[in-house]
Design a protein around this motif. Structure first.
Motif, PDB file in Angstrom:
ATOM      1  N   LYS A 119       0.826  -1.212   0.000  1.00 57.62           N
ATOM      2  CA  LYS A 119       0.000   0.000   0.000  1.00 57.62           C
ATOM      3  C   LYS A 119       0.860   1.261   0.000  1.00 57.62           C
ATOM      4  O   LYS A 119       0.625   2.192  -0.780  1.00 57.62           O
ATOM      5  CB  LYS A 119      -0.919  -0.007   1.212  1.00 57.62           C
ATOM      6  N   PHE A 120       1.866   1.290   0.865  1.00 60.79           N
ATOM      7  CA  PHE A 120       2.715   2.473   0.957  1.00 60.79           C
ATOM      8  C   PHE A 120       3.667   2.564  -0.230  1.00 60.79           C
ATOM      9  O   PHE A 120       4.077   3.657  -0.619  1.00 60.79           O
ATOM     10  CB  PHE A 120       3.485   2.466   2.272  1.00 60.79           C
ATOM     11  N   VAL A 121       4.025   1.421  -0.794  1.00 63.67           N
ATOM     12  CA  VAL A 121       4.834   1.430  -2.016  1.00 63.67           C
ATOM     13  C   VAL A 121       4.038   2.050  -3.161  1.00 63.67           C
ATOM     14  O   VAL A 121       4.548   2.891  -3.919  1.00 63.67           O
ATOM     15  CB  VAL A 121       5.279   0.004  -2.387  1.00 63.67           C
ATOM     16  N   PHE A 122       2.777   1.659  -3.279  1.00 66.24           N
ATOM     17  CA  PHE A 122       1.937   2.226  -4.340  1.00 66.24           C
ATOM     18  C   PHE A 122       1.715   3.717  -4.126  1.00 66.24           C
ATOM     19  O   PHE A 122       1.662   4.484  -5.092  1.00 66.24           O
ATOM     20  CB  PHE A 122       0.597   1.502  -4.409  1.00 66.24           C
ATOM     21  N   MET A 123       1.578   4.127  -2.870  1.00 66.51           N
ATOM     22  CA  MET A 123       1.446   5.554  -2.563  1.00 66.51           C
ATOM     23  C   MET A 123       2.653   6.319  -3.093  1.00 66.51           C
ATOM     24  O   MET A 123       2.511   7.376  -3.724  1.00 66.51           O
ATOM     25  CB  MET A 123       1.324   5.740  -1.056  1.00 66.51           C
ATOM     26  N   ASN A 124       3.829   5.778  -2.850  1.00 68.51           N
ATOM     27  CA  ASN A 124       5.046   6.410  -3.337  1.00 68.51           C
ATOM     28  C   ASN A 124       5.092   6.391  -4.856  1.00 68.51           C
ATOM     29  O   ASN A 124       5.540   7.356  -5.494  1.00 68.51           O
ATOM     30  CB  ASN A 124       6.272   5.694  -2.756  1.00 68.51           C
ATOM     31  N   ASN A 125       4.604   5.294  -5.446  1.00 70.33           N
ATOM     32  CA  ASN A 125       4.559   5.201  -6.904  1.00 70.33           C
ATOM     33  C   ASN A 125       3.660   6.270  -7.504  1.00 70.33           C
ATOM     34  O   ASN A 125       3.948   6.820  -8.575  1.00 70.33           O
ATOM     35  CB  ASN A 125       4.070   3.820  -7.337  1.00 70.33           C
ATOM     36  N   GLN A 126       2.549   6.564  -6.829  1.00 75.10           N
ATOM     37  CA  GLN A 126       1.648   7.600  -7.342  1.00 75.10           C
ATOM     38  C   GLN A 126       2.366   8.941  -7.429  1.00 75.10           C
ATOM     39  O   GLN A 126       2.178   9.692  -8.386  1.00 75.10           O
ATOM     40  CB  GLN A 126       0.414   7.713  -6.438  1.00 75.10           C
ATOM     41  N   SER A 127       3.169   9.241  -6.420  1.00 72.47           N
ATOM     42  CA  SER A 127       3.944  10.481  -6.448  1.00 72.47           C
ATOM     43  C   SER A 127       4.946  10.450  -7.598  1.00 72.47           C
ATOM     44  O   SER A 127       5.148  11.454  -8.295  1.00 72.47           O
ATOM     45  CB  SER A 127       4.670  10.661  -5.110  1.00 72.47           C
TER      46      SER A 127
END
Length: 664
Positions: free
Chosen positions: A490-498
């Motif tokens: 989840k937090f990896v994808f959050m970073n990916n969105q950025s």
């Protein structure tokens, strides 16, 4: 079965797109032989590129985004074929090159090869701009798409060129309805007939569409009033598009897999947004780990080895001593009972949902058994805290193997073992405890949905603050830092969105800069390169502005598409710029000749790409539906700005070109 049915139907719609490409190739070339060879070289560029990608360069990461290369090469490959065939047809109006087929094809080859080399190089470079992102999926897509475009260009200049020679010698003016028979040599050849026609008294007329662009379109642009109207319209539209583009923002909700009106997507949306979260719903499991350091990513390259994410680093000084155990238990109690965490941590029976193996280990150390309701009540009520419950680190090797086989008292069904429930929390390697983790469930995030970056980051920052706060205490007793993480990505994808947002901006800017550089080097005319770059930037603003008007937000799909706009929108303006540069005469003469030579080619390319994108509008899978919309918008805006923006600028400013020497 439902998902498989959706994928099957969408695949059939994609087939319609490719079928239209074949039909339009047939209409343009007037030969089934050339149409089929053309489509074959477009299709075969995919497996050849895949061979180079996977075998030659040993790239193992093949992203799902790479499937877009099918549609990209269909659009760009058809454009190249139209450019080549229209140059071949136009060569029959130049008597000086109709000496023989070799002279004629040499002229066609040189005329089209340079223009297509410029567009292919620019497009490849734009796709390779994805290498600036750390995301392997985007890197894989950019490299694969660049290979596909390169192979397609080489095949047009070799395989399709050879097919045109065969067509000239055997089928042109001789085949029935453009078929491949009869197979005898054509006598006289089309080249000889064209030369004889030009030597005769009768005027040789071009096809109607070429004449339309030469006379009507070029004539329209040469009228000052028309240029004024076009200028006002373009500037007004660009002001609106730039304003809308400035309003784009990262997605704030889960990205939809299907069309919002599909029953399955409606059900998912209702479950995610219209029903409150129940106590027994699974929340995202967030881990606070002591004893683990940052992952060693030395030598990690996901493109070459998708399975290698790095090596874990364990803190050499981690010590699961009595004070460390007590601090971890206090941390568990705080997560369960502190009022400040009531909105952050999921509540169950009034307490925060916490996975704290130290509690059960402590009770086991006191009682020596966890079986039966009496013992589990003893564990859950915390009666063991009144005893000397801390485990001597020297006794762990004896206690831990038996403890891991016990049934957990916090499993409602009474079936889950300690090792099963705390498989991520207990870092036991058979000899020593390498790390210890306390986990809790998020009240807002869940492991299944895809939430917007802003929402996820808000929760993430709060968990990071907890880790920093506890690190001041736990690091002193246990040794090492406290790392906060999740294991669901989840937090990896959050970073990916950025990263998607940053990559979209960087790739778009770099793509425009590369296009300007290639045009400047190839034409050696500064204002042509500048005006073409302005046209590309106008397309970029128009597409992004329209995306905002359609209600799109900046998710993974949209960010990827924005990053490749420059590579997609460069073809038409580059072809017209090159045609203008090699033409003779004053500004108006050059504009007329450019439209006469390439107006129909650019038009056919636009028709093919736009029509091929229309079936994708009806796809249920949002990935393909959005790509269809993006492709249609990009191609349409590229054609409009190239024909009526770029050429209008040239006609209005009338900047002369030097015939020889440096023309910068």
């Amino acid at each position: 079965d439902v998902i498989l049915d959706i994928v099957t139907k969408d695949a059939l719609l994609a087939i319609f797109s490719f079928a239209f490409v074949v039909i339009w190739l047939r209409v343009n070339t007037q030969s089934w032989f050339l149409a089929l060879v053309g489509f074959f070289e477009i299709a075969i560029s995919i497996p050849i590129a895949w061979f180079i990608f996977t075998v030659v360069f040993q790239i193992k990461y093949f992203a799902s985004l790479n499937t877009l290369a099918l549609f990209i090469v269909a659009a760009i490959g058809a454009d190249d074929i139209f450019i080549f065939m229209d140059a071949y047809k136009q060569s029959q109006y130049h008597p000086e090159i109709l000496v023989d087929l070799e002279t004629r094809m040499s002229w066609v080859y040189r005329r089209t090869g340079t223009a297509m080399a410029i567009t292919s190089a620019t497009t490849c470079a734009a796709f390779l701009c994805t290498l600036i992102t750390p995301l392997a999926s985007l890197q894989s897509f950019g490299i694969f798409a660049a290979f596909v475009i390169l192979i397609d260009y080489l095949l047009v200049m070799t395989l399709f060129c050879t097919a045109v020679v065969i067509y000239h010698n055997r089928y042109e003016n001789n085949a029935c309805l453009g078929c491949c028979c009869p197979c005898g040599l054509v006598d006289p050849s089309n080249t000889e007939e064209a030369r004889l026609a030009l030597e005769g008294d009768e005027e040789v007329k071009r096809d109607r569409i070429s004449e339309f662009f030469k006379v009507k379109v070029a004539g329209f642009i040469m009228v000052p009033l028309h240029r004024l109207i076009l200028g006002v319209l373009f500037l007004s539209w660009l002001a609106i598009a730039i304003w809308q583009m400035s309003l784009i923002e990262a997605t704030k909700e889960s990205e939809q897999f299907l069309d919002e009106n599909h029953p399955l997507q409606k059900s998912v949306t209702l479950l995610n947004t219209h029903f409150p979260t129940a106590d027994d719903d699974l929340g995202l499991k967030v881990h606070f780990v002591a004893g683990v350091d940052e992952i060693d990513r030395t030598g990690v390259n996901l493109l070459l080895d998708p399975e290698n994410f790095g090596s874990p680093n364990f803190v050499a000084g981690f010590d699961f001593n009595e004070q460390c155990q007590e601090d971890l238990v206090n941390f568990c109690d705080e997560l369960k009972t502190a009022p400040k965490y009531k909105d952050l941590i999921k509540r169950k029976s009034g307490l925060g949902s916490v996975y704290c193996f130290v509690e059960e280990l402590a009770a086991y150390n006191v009682k020596g058994d966890l079986t039966g309701d009496e013992y589990c009540d003893y564990v859950r009520q915390g009666a063991w805290k009144n005893r000397n419950w801390q485990v001597n680190p020297n006794d762990l090797s004896e206690i831990m193997p038996r403890f891991l086989k016990e049934k957990s008292c916090f499993d409602e069904n009474g079936l889950e073992t300690i090792s099963g429930r705390y498989q991520d929390e207990i870092g036991w390697n058979g000899l020593s405890l390498m790390y210890a983790s306390i986990s809790t469930e998020s009240n807002v995030l869940d492991p299944f949905g895809v939430d917007g970056e802003a929402l996820t980051r808000g929760e993430y920052d709060q968990f990071v603050d907890i880790a920093k706060e506890q690190e001041k205490i736990i690091s002193k007793s246990c040794g090492g830092a406290v790392i906060m993480t999740d294991l669901d990505g989840k937090f990896v994808f959050m970073n990916n969105q950025s990263i998607y947002v940053q990559s979209a901006i960087q790739s778009a800017v770099l793509g425009v800069a590369i296009a300007f550089g290639v045009l400047l080097i190839s034409t050696r005319v500064f204002h042509l390169a500048l005006f073409a770059s302005i046209s590309i930037m106008s397309v970029l603003a128009s597409v992004v502005g329209t995306m905002v008007m359609l209600g799109w937000t900046l998710g993974s799909i949209e960010s990827t598409l924005i990053g490749i706009i420059a590579g997609f929108s460069v073809d038409y303006v580059v072809h017209l710029a090159h045609a203008y540069e090699i033409a003779n005469g004053n500004t108006y003469d050059r504009i007329t000749e450019a439209f006469s030579d390439l107006g129909i080619s650019v038009f056919n390319g636009m028709i093919t790409s736009v029509a091929a994108s229309i079936p994708l509008f009806f796809c249920q899978l949002q990935f393909f539906a959005k790509f269809g919309t993006f492709l249609c918008l990009t191609i349409a805006y590229s054609w409009i700005f190239a024909n009526f923006g770029f050429m209008t600028l040239l006609a209005q400013l009338k900047i002369p070109l030097k015939e020889k020497g440096c023309r910068l």
